[in-house]
Design a protein around this motif. Sequence first.
Motif, PDB file in Angstrom:
ATOM      1  N   ASP A 154       0.824  -1.204   0.000  1.00 35.33           N
ATOM      2  CA  ASP A 154       0.000   0.000   0.000  1.00 35.33           C
ATOM      3  C   ASP A 154       0.861   1.259   0.000  1.00 35.33           C
ATOM      4  O   ASP A 154       0.590   2.212  -0.731  1.00 35.33           O
ATOM      5  CB  ASP A 154      -0.936  -0.014   1.206  1.00 35.33           C
ATOM      6  N   GLN A 155       1.917   1.265   0.805  1.00 32.72           N
ATOM      7  CA  GLN A 155       2.814   2.418   0.870  1.00 32.72           C
ATOM      8  C   GLN A 155       3.452   2.686  -0.495  1.00 32.72           C
ATOM      9  O   GLN A 155       3.485   3.825  -0.961  1.00 32.72           O
ATOM     10  CB  GLN A 155       3.898   2.171   1.921  1.00 32.72           C
ATOM     11  N   LEU A 156       3.923   1.635  -1.146  1.00 27.79           N
ATOM     12  CA  LEU A 156       4.569   1.801  -2.446  1.00 27.79           C
ATOM     13  C   LEU A 156       3.575   2.227  -3.516  1.00 27.79           C
ATOM     14  O   LEU A 156       3.875   3.103  -4.341  1.00 27.79           O
ATOM     15  CB  LEU A 156       5.288   0.515  -2.848  1.00 27.79           C
ATOM     16  N   MET A 157       2.375   1.653  -3.512  1.00 22.92           N
ATOM     17  CA  MET A 157       1.377   2.039  -4.518  1.00 22.92           C
ATOM     18  C   MET A 157       0.980   3.502  -4.339  1.00 22.92           C
ATOM     19  O   MET A 157       0.821   4.227  -5.320  1.00 22.92           O
ATOM     20  CB  MET A 157       0.147   1.131  -4.432  1.00 22.92           C
ATOM     21  N   SER A 158       0.845   3.936  -3.088  1.00 20.16           N
ATOM     22  CA  SER A 158       0.517   5.346  -2.822  1.00 20.16           C
ATOM     23  C   SER A 158       1.626   6.258  -3.313  1.00 20.16           C
ATOM     24  O   SER A 158       1.367   7.337  -3.855  1.00 20.16           O
ATOM     25  CB  SER A 158       0.279   5.558  -1.325  1.00 20.16           C
ATOM     26  N   TRP A 159       2.859   5.830  -3.123  1.00 21.40           N
ATOM     27  CA  TRP A 159       3.995   6.623  -3.594  1.00 21.40           C
ATOM     28  C   TRP A 159       3.985   6.696  -5.124  1.00 21.40           C
ATOM     29  O   TRP A 159       4.213   7.754  -5.708  1.00 21.40           O
ATOM     30  CB  TRP A 159       5.298   6.026  -3.080  1.00 21.40           C
ATOM     31  N   ASN A 160       3.689   5.571  -5.775  1.00 25.05           N
ATOM     32  CA  ASN A 160       3.583   5.576  -7.240  1.00 25.05           C
ATOM     33  C   ASN A 160       2.543   6.589  -7.705  1.00 25.05           C
ATOM     34  O   ASN A 160       2.762   7.309  -8.693  1.00 25.05           O
ATOM     35  CB  ASN A 160       3.204   4.183  -7.753  1.00 25.05           C
ATOM     36  N   LEU A 161       1.429   6.661  -7.011  1.00 22.40           N
ATOM     37  CA  LEU A 161       0.375   7.609  -7.372  1.00 22.40           C
ATOM     38  C   LEU A 161       0.870   9.041  -7.243  1.00 22.40           C
ATOM     39  O   LEU A 161       0.657   9.859  -8.142  1.00 22.40           O
ATOM     40  CB  LEU A 161      -0.871   7.385  -6.509  1.00 22.40           C
ATOM     41  N   ARG A 162       1.551   9.359  -6.135  1.00 20.01           N
ATOM     42  CA  ARG A 162       2.081  10.727  -5.958  1.00 20.01           C
ATOM     43  C   ARG A 162       3.086  11.074  -7.046  1.00 20.01           C
ATOM     44  O   ARG A 162       3.101  12.188  -7.564  1.00 20.01           O
ATOM     45  CB  ARG A 162       2.702  10.884  -4.571  1.00 20.01           C
ATOM     46  N   LYS A 163       3.926  10.134  -7.407  1.00 18.89           N
ATOM     47  CA  LYS A 163       4.922  10.360  -8.456  1.00 18.89           C
ATOM     48  C   LYS A 163       4.229  10.622  -9.801  1.00 18.89           C
ATOM     49  O   LYS A 163       4.599  11.530 -10.532  1.00 18.89           O
ATOM     50  CB  LYS A 163       5.848   9.150  -8.587  1.00 18.89           C
ATOM     51  N   LEU A 164       3.234   9.807 -10.097  1.00 21.31           N
ATOM     52  CA  LEU A 164       2.546   9.931 -11.381  1.00 21.31           C
ATOM     53  C   LEU A 164       1.832  11.276 -11.499  1.00 21.31           C
ATOM     54  O   LEU A 164       1.732  11.840 -12.588  1.00 21.31           O
ATOM     55  CB  LEU A 164       1.563   8.775 -11.548  1.00 21.31           C
ATOM     56  N   LYS A 165       1.349  11.800 -10.389  1.00 18.69           N
ATOM     57  CA  LYS A 165       0.641  13.081 -10.408  1.00 18.69           C
ATOM     58  C   LYS A 165       1.568  14.253 -10.728  1.00 18.69           C
ATOM     59  O   LYS A 165       1.092  15.364 -10.975  1.00 18.69           O
ATOM     60  CB  LYS A 165      -0.089  13.302  -9.089  1.00 18.69           C
ATOM     61  N   LEU A 166       2.880  14.018 -10.763  1.00 21.67           N
ATOM     62  CA  LEU A 166       3.826  15.058 -11.166  1.00 21.67           C
ATOM     63  C   LEU A 166       3.736  15.336 -12.669  1.00 21.67           C
ATOM     64  O   LEU A 166       4.165  16.381 -13.137  1.00 21.67           O
ATOM     65  CB  LEU A 166       5.268  14.654 -10.808  1.00 21.67           C
ATOM     66  N   ILE A 167       3.186  14.404 -13.422  1.00 20.15           N
ATOM     67  CA  ILE A 167       3.082  14.544 -14.873  1.00 20.15           C
ATOM     68  C   ILE A 167       1.871  15.387 -15.215  1.00 20.15           C
ATOM     69  O   ILE A 167       0.743  15.016 -14.910  1.00 20.15           O
ATOM     70  CB  ILE A 167       2.995  13.163 -15.568  1.00 20.15           C
TER      71      ILE A 167
END
Length: 174
Positions: A154-167
């Motif tokens: 869950d922690q990693l998936m949430s981090w992936n989401l935050r990273k993707l929102k940079l685009i």
Amino acid sequence: VSKIREYHGKKPKDVYALLEKISQEIDILNGSGFTPSYVFAQTMRVYDDVNIILAHLNIKDETIPASKKIGAKPIDTFNTAMLLLKSIRQIKGFVGISSIDFNALHKESITPSDVFAITVMIIGELQIIKSYIGVKEITPSARHYFDKSPADVDQLMSWNLRKLKLITTLSRAQ
């Protein structure tokens, strides 16, 4: 080789249901389902692809992982994965790439196998973005991880989401 049967009127939900059934049958053959460590390995592949995309787009990433959600369940990660797919859909929409609405895949009872399956779909969707922007780097293979918990996934998936929102835009490969 026999001719491939054609199917009509099928929707993404139908494909997902069949994949889920196949996954459950494989679990029976293997004697167990997907563990959090297996799901974490796939989520790391999403992480790697997102980082490849950010680097290609020259987007500075200063995000850090949030704290682990103690007691996280597969449904928590599945819901985050659905938000990630929504974000991918928005990114693809920036440049007019058609996308699938994955909302029909949501259900009440979520298993680690469901999270694994949705993570594989995310990787597939990221390939379209990578191709559009001209990334030649392939998605790294899954590595082996041990003793991972649903909270780690869950922690990693949430981090992936935050990273993707940079685009906020895509630049097409020349």
